[in-house]
Design an enzyme around this catalytic site. Sequence first.
Site, PDB file in Angstrom:
ATOM      1  N   SER A  78       0.960  -1.191   0.047  1.00 57.69           N
ATOM      2  CA  SER A  78      -0.034  -0.121  -0.074  1.00 57.69           C
ATOM      3  C   SER A  78       0.813   1.280   0.044  1.00 57.69           C
ATOM      4  O   SER A  78       2.070   1.209   0.179  1.00 57.69           O
ATOM      5  CB  SER A  78      -0.843   0.009   1.159  1.00 57.69           C
ATOM      6  OG  SER A  78      -1.443   1.260   1.565  1.00 57.69           O
ATOM      7  N   TYR A 122      -2.297  -1.421  10.542  1.00 57.12           N
ATOM      8  CA  TYR A 122      -2.240  -1.546   9.094  1.00 57.12           C
ATOM      9  C   TYR A 122      -0.776  -0.787   8.593  1.00 57.12           C
ATOM     10  O   TYR A 122      -0.038  -1.608   7.945  1.00 57.12           O
ATOM     11  CB  TYR A 122      -3.195  -0.624   8.530  1.00 57.12           C
ATOM     12  CG  TYR A 122      -3.602  -0.789   7.074  1.00 57.12           C
ATOM     13  CD1 TYR A 122      -4.365  -1.922   6.573  1.00 57.12           C
ATOM     14  CD2 TYR A 122      -3.076   0.034   6.100  1.00 57.12           C
ATOM     15  CE1 TYR A 122      -4.694  -2.272   5.231  1.00 57.12           C
ATOM     16  CE2 TYR A 122      -2.897  -0.354   4.726  1.00 57.12           C
ATOM     17  CZ  TYR A 122      -3.778  -1.323   4.182  1.00 57.12           C
ATOM     18  OH  TYR A 122      -3.845  -1.401   2.877  1.00 57.12           O
TER      19      TYR A 122
END
Length: 266
Positions: A148, A161
């Site tokens: 990401s 995350y």
Amino acid sequence: MTSSSALPGPHAPTLDLGGRTALVTGAAGGIGGACALRLAAAGAKVRAVDRDAAGLASLAERAAGLAGTVEPQVLDLTDLDAAEHAAAGTDVLVNNAGIQLVRPIEEFPPEVFHTVLTVMLEAPFRLIRGALPHMYGQGWGRIVNVSSVHGLRASAYKAAYVAAKHGLEGLSKTAALEGAPHGVTSNCVNPAYVRTPLVERQITDQARAHGIPEERVVSEVLLQDSALKRLIEPEEVAEAVAYLCGPQASFVTGTSLVLDGGWTAH
């Protein structure tokens, strides 16, 4: 000196994964589903792994008629031994599964932090560990870790995350260094916000954390740092994954292919 007329003309290598077995985690929808379909279209036998049995069944129906196949495999990646076993014999491994919770650190449940790190970092390690013996044995393999922009940049309220994605970047680079003598590449694909249920589900939490209405979250939070003011489509990410599996990317390893709409250009 070779004349320009003697040089071969431009061509677009076709991704042919016929005879190859691929494993995609988080395959029931979103990025994982798009990756599974793209690799099956290239002829791969795809093991589609997810804990969502209904989503996997729907994916298998959508794959009907493609050059390859999609074989659903219901699996909870917190079962690390089962994850490692599932990866045995795979030629292409796409670590995609992810979960998200948006909370300030002081409110972040420790048990959720643990689960996020298990699914998004420890499970990829075990899957790579399970896949490498076969890849090394045949002298070819492709590991693609769906990271990401948060593997490169941090955002508030996403401690688990961001930590998991940063760890995945390091794991991917280590796999690249170890795999290079064996014909195995390992890379990350780093999208910004993708139009997936995972993103849609966090809008409410983002609104609460930032103290703004939900309708302002996409423009003022999700796309604030992106030069391109739109969400990425799952199919765009799948094409990046496919590129890293193709012959034209055989010298690409240990790096991150960033699809962030200009986020990291700041």
